[in-house]
Design an enzyme around this catalytic site. Structure first.
Site, PDB file in Angstrom:
ATOM      1  N   GLY A   1      37.457  37.191  51.578  1.00 61.81           N
ATOM      2  CA  GLY A   1      36.515  36.603  52.521  1.00 61.81           C
ATOM      3  C   GLY A   1      35.970  37.681  53.451  1.00 61.81           C
ATOM      4  O   GLY A   1      36.585  38.741  53.601  1.00 61.81           O
TER       5      GLY A   1
ATOM      6  N   CYS B   1      42.673  40.465  48.858  1.00 69.51           N
ATOM      7  CA  CYS B   1      41.888  41.037  49.956  1.00 69.51           C
ATOM      8  C   CYS B   1      42.180  40.303  51.270  1.00 69.51           C
ATOM      9  O   CYS B   1      43.289  40.369  51.777  1.00 69.51           O
ATOM     10  CB  CYS B   1      40.409  41.046  49.592  1.00 69.51           C
ATOM     11  SG  CYS B   1      39.418  42.138  50.652  1.00 69.51           S
ATOM     12  N   TYR B   2      41.233  39.566  51.823  1.00 67.97           N
ATOM     13  CA  TYR B   2      41.497  38.806  53.053  1.00 67.97           C
ATOM     14  C   TYR B   2      42.682  37.859  52.850  1.00 67.97           C
ATOM     15  O   TYR B   2      43.480  37.645  53.764  1.00 67.97           O
ATOM     16  CB  TYR B   2      40.249  38.021  53.454  1.00 67.97           C
ATOM     17  CG  TYR B   2      40.425  37.157  54.686  1.00 67.97           C
ATOM     18  CD1 TYR B   2      40.251  37.695  55.959  1.00 67.97           C
ATOM     19  CD2 TYR B   2      40.764  35.818  54.574  1.00 67.97           C
ATOM     20  CE1 TYR B   2      40.422  36.909  57.098  1.00 67.97           C
ATOM     21  CE2 TYR B   2      40.939  35.023  55.704  1.00 67.97           C
ATOM     22  CZ  TYR B   2      40.770  35.568  56.964  1.00 67.97           C
ATOM     23  OH  TYR B   2      40.942  34.788  58.080  1.00 67.97           O
TER      24      TYR B   2
ATOM     25  N   HIS C   1      39.887  43.681  44.566  1.00 73.88           N
ATOM     26  CA  HIS C   1      39.391  42.458  43.912  1.00 73.88           C
ATOM     27  C   HIS C   1      39.616  42.548  42.400  1.00 73.88           C
ATOM     28  O   HIS C   1      38.841  43.194  41.692  1.00 73.88           O
ATOM     29  CB  HIS C   1      37.903  42.264  44.212  1.00 73.88           C
ATOM     30  CG  HIS C   1      37.621  41.836  45.611  1.00 73.88           C
ATOM     31  ND1 HIS C   1      37.574  40.513  45.995  1.00 73.88           N
ATOM     32  CD2 HIS C   1      37.409  42.556  46.735  1.00 73.88           C
ATOM     33  CE1 HIS C   1      37.328  40.442  47.291  1.00 73.88           C
ATOM     34  NE2 HIS C   1      37.229  41.670  47.768  1.00 73.88           N
TER      35      HIS C   1
ATOM     36  N   GLU D   1      39.112  40.247  40.314  1.00 72.83           N
ATOM     37  CA  GLU D   1      38.222  39.335  39.600  1.00 72.83           C
ATOM     38  C   GLU D   1      36.905  39.976  39.186  1.00 72.83           C
ATOM     39  O   GLU D   1      36.196  39.420  38.338  1.00 72.83           O
ATOM     40  CB  GLU D   1      37.944  38.092  40.467  1.00 72.83           C
ATOM     41  CG  GLU D   1      37.121  38.331  41.722  1.00 72.83           C
ATOM     42  CD  GLU D   1      37.922  38.715  42.946  1.00 72.83           C
ATOM     43  OE1 GLU D   1      37.447  38.448  44.071  1.00 72.83           O
ATOM     44  OE2 GLU D   1      39.031  39.268  42.783  1.00 72.83           O
TER      45      GLU D   1
ATOM     46  N   ASP E   1      21.356  24.052  30.575  1.00 77.65           N
ATOM     47  CA  ASP E   1      22.237  23.204  31.375  1.00 77.65           C
ATOM     48  C   ASP E   1      21.921  21.723  31.197  1.00 77.65           C
ATOM     49  O   ASP E   1      22.803  20.924  30.895  1.00 77.65           O
ATOM     50  CB  ASP E   1      22.131  23.574  32.858  1.00 77.65           C
ATOM     51  CG  ASP E   1      22.394  25.054  33.103  1.00 77.65           C
ATOM     52  OD1 ASP E   1      23.080  25.672  32.277  1.00 77.65           O
ATOM     53  OD2 ASP E   1      21.887  25.594  34.100  1.00 77.65           O
TER      54      ASP E   1
ATOM     55  N   LYS F   1      27.845  29.556  33.376  1.00 80.72           N
ATOM     56  CA  LYS F   1      26.819  29.448  32.342  1.00 80.72           C
ATOM     57  C   LYS F   1      27.391  29.678  30.944  1.00 80.72           C
ATOM     58  O   LYS F   1      27.084  28.935  30.014  1.00 80.72           O
ATOM     59  CB  LYS F   1      25.694  30.440  32.628  1.00 80.72           C
ATOM     60  CG  LYS F   1      24.618  30.491  31.549  1.00 80.72           C
ATOM     61  CD  LYS F   1      23.780  29.214  31.482  1.00 80.72           C
ATOM     62  CE  LYS F   1      22.772  29.166  32.592  1.00 80.72           C
ATOM     63  NZ  LYS F   1      21.787  28.074  32.422  1.00 80.72           N
TER      64      LYS F   1
END
Length: 515
Positions: free
Chosen positions: A54, A81-82, A171, A173, A229, A371
């Site tokens: 964050g 992280c945060y 991070h 991710e 979508d 997606k």
């Protein structure tokens, strides 16, 4: 019932990427805001918790936090992280502002064995990670030890193996941490004990059941655009509830060249699904007349969509639900996620601007998918690859690819330029390599010369990016020969354009679309 990981959103723009990585490892996960109470958290029956990053500092007034009870649940917790800093502070450690801030790539040195590193990182080795922090953990809570460090983060990875609490300053991710997905897999599989058996077939089965339970015997209107979508949502709903589904295709007057005809043919020829076609181009363009602000454009389009849907619903005898193809990236860029602290980037027509008077409940069956997961779901539903492989197209259509005031003339010019661009990309066999490609008609004219005549016409910008989920993207490195050829065709064949430029901005700092 599949294993369930809960991700608590503390405001990071990358929270959805954590979910994406976890799902890639075959583990179902959901994101909830940090404002969720313990009853909500327990109700999910999670096997483990992940605290996201964050933008805040734990020292700021009203900085995001989590219920203290999560550390007494007896399940593994990973702070990123945060999230790492918050966990340390709440468990008795301390956090300080760093003199050596780290943003971007960094090398982390492994100093101890750790279950997070199993079969991925070895003690004594250094590995690339992606950092984004100003604060750092200063003193560790009781029970924690250091497993890896960087010059700016001496507590880059910390662990309390007895309680299964772990924290990473970087991070894992993002793609710039190459082994990040493997580290997250160690957390979900080795530490949390997840089986990793969740996949699109599981999602399809569970979502059909959830749709039937929610809808019952009532009717659903699905707004379709011909994009991936809405087409997948239509196919999913049709499989779940059959003729309780009413598909409406609204031609906003801002579609690509020949798109309205292609959509109608696709639904009739492949889906064998009835489609109500509404030509509302004059209505939309009339309401957008003179409007240049991009947020006002989106709001007008969103409100007009709902108005048209309501009118058509009444014409066909009424419906109780409005279905939309909202995706995860739509949500995180539109609002503070589920009331969490994320920063608004821009609004999307299918999650913002819905009028209070709307008398249909919303149903968004792919709201929690990325997606590429929607594409996988489409294949699972038996849709042909060329349909699910189409590039994303924004709900507001060409309205946000004409910065400034929209006119029918500008739209006509843009359609021709965009069609040439995509045609050449397909000829070069690059279409499936590129995540999204499109032309933008800029609100600026420049002087040119054609033959012996002076011209004063519009500038066309070309955009093409590579991505996996739309959350981050890099521009596609076309050859100069390709760009020169496309530019030549557009300038020669499209009256109204005399200059072509190529956008080489990545996301971040830019967005994929220009508005």
């Amino acid at each position: 019932m599949h294993d369930h990981i809960l991700i608590i959103d503390l405001g990071s723009q990358f929270t959805q990427l954590i979910a994406r990585r976890v799902r890639e490892n075959g583990v179902y996960c959901e994101i909830i805001p940090c404002s969720a109470d313990m009853e909500t958290i327990r109700g999910h029956h999670p096997k483990a918790l992940i605290l996201s990053g964050g933008p805040a500092s734990v020292h700021q007034d009203f900085s995001p936090t989590v219920p203290e009870g999560i550390f007494a649940l007896g399940i593994p917790v990973l702070g990123i992280c945060y999230g790492q800093q918050l966990m340390c502070q709440m468990l008795g450690g301390s956090v300080a502002s760093s003199d050596h801030r780290e943003f971007g790539r960094a090398m982390v040195e492994v100093v101890a064995d750790c279950p997070l590193f199993a079969d991925v990182w070895q003690s004594g080795a250094s590995h690339q990670v992606w950092m984004s922090h100003g604060d750092k953990v200063d003193t560790l809570p009781d029970g924690f030890s250091v497993a890896a460090r960087t010059p700016g983060a001496p507590h880059a990875v910390i662990a309390d193996a007895s309680r299964h609490f772990y924290g990473v300053q970087f991070h894992p991710e993002v793609v710039h941490t190459p082994e990040g997905g493997a580290l997250l897999k160690n957390f979900t599989h080795r530490i949390a004990g997840c089986s990793g058996d969740w996949d699109m077939a599981s999602f399809l089965e569970e979502e059909i059941e959830a749709i039937r339970k929610k809808v019952g015997g009532k009717r659903v209107i699905c707004g379709v655009s011909g994009g991936v979508d809405s087409s997948v949502v239509a196919a999913l709903l049709h499989k779940a509830i059959g003729d309780q589904l009413i598909c409406i295709f609204v031609d906003t007057g801002m579609l690509r060249q020949d798109e309205a005809q292609q959509v109608r043919e696709m639904f009739a020829g492949h889906f064998h699904m009835p489609l109500t076609y509404v030509d509302a181009g004059m209505l939309f363009l009339g309401r957008l007349h003179g409007v240049s602000d991009p947020e006002r454009k989106r709001r007008i389009i969103g409100e007009t969509f709902i108005e048209v849907f309501e009118r058509e619903a009444e014409a066909v005898g009424g419906a109780d639900f409005l279905a939309q193809g909202t995706l995860y990236p739509d949500v995180i860029e539109s609002v503070s996620f589920h009331g969490g602290p994320s920063v608004t980037i821009k609004s999307h027509h299918n999650v913002g601007g819905l009028p209070e008077r709307m008398n249909m409940a919303l149903i968004e069956p792919v709201r929690e998918l990325f997606k590429d997961e929607v594409r996988a779901l489409g294949l699972e539903l038996g849709m042909p690859a060329h349909m699910v492989g189409r590039h994303p197209f924004p709900g507001p259509g060409l309205a946000i690819r004409v910065p400034g005031v929209i006119t029918p003339e500008k739209l006509a010019i843009l359609r021709r330029a965009d069609n040439i661009y995509i045609e050449e990309i397909r000829k070069a066999q690059l279409y499936d390599t590129i995540w999204q490609a499109f032309a933008v008609l800029l609100p600026v004219k420049t002087v040119g010369v054609m033959g012996d005549n002076r011209t004063y016409e519009y500038v066309c910008a070309l955009r093409a990016v590579t991505s996996t989920d739309g959350m981050t993207a890099d521009f596609y490195p076309f050859s100069h020969e390709f760009l020169g050829h496309v530019s030549g065709r557009i300038v020669n064949e499209v009256r109204g354009i005399n200059r072509v430029v190529y956008d080489v901005t990545s996301k971040p700092p830019g967005t994929i679309e220009w508005e």
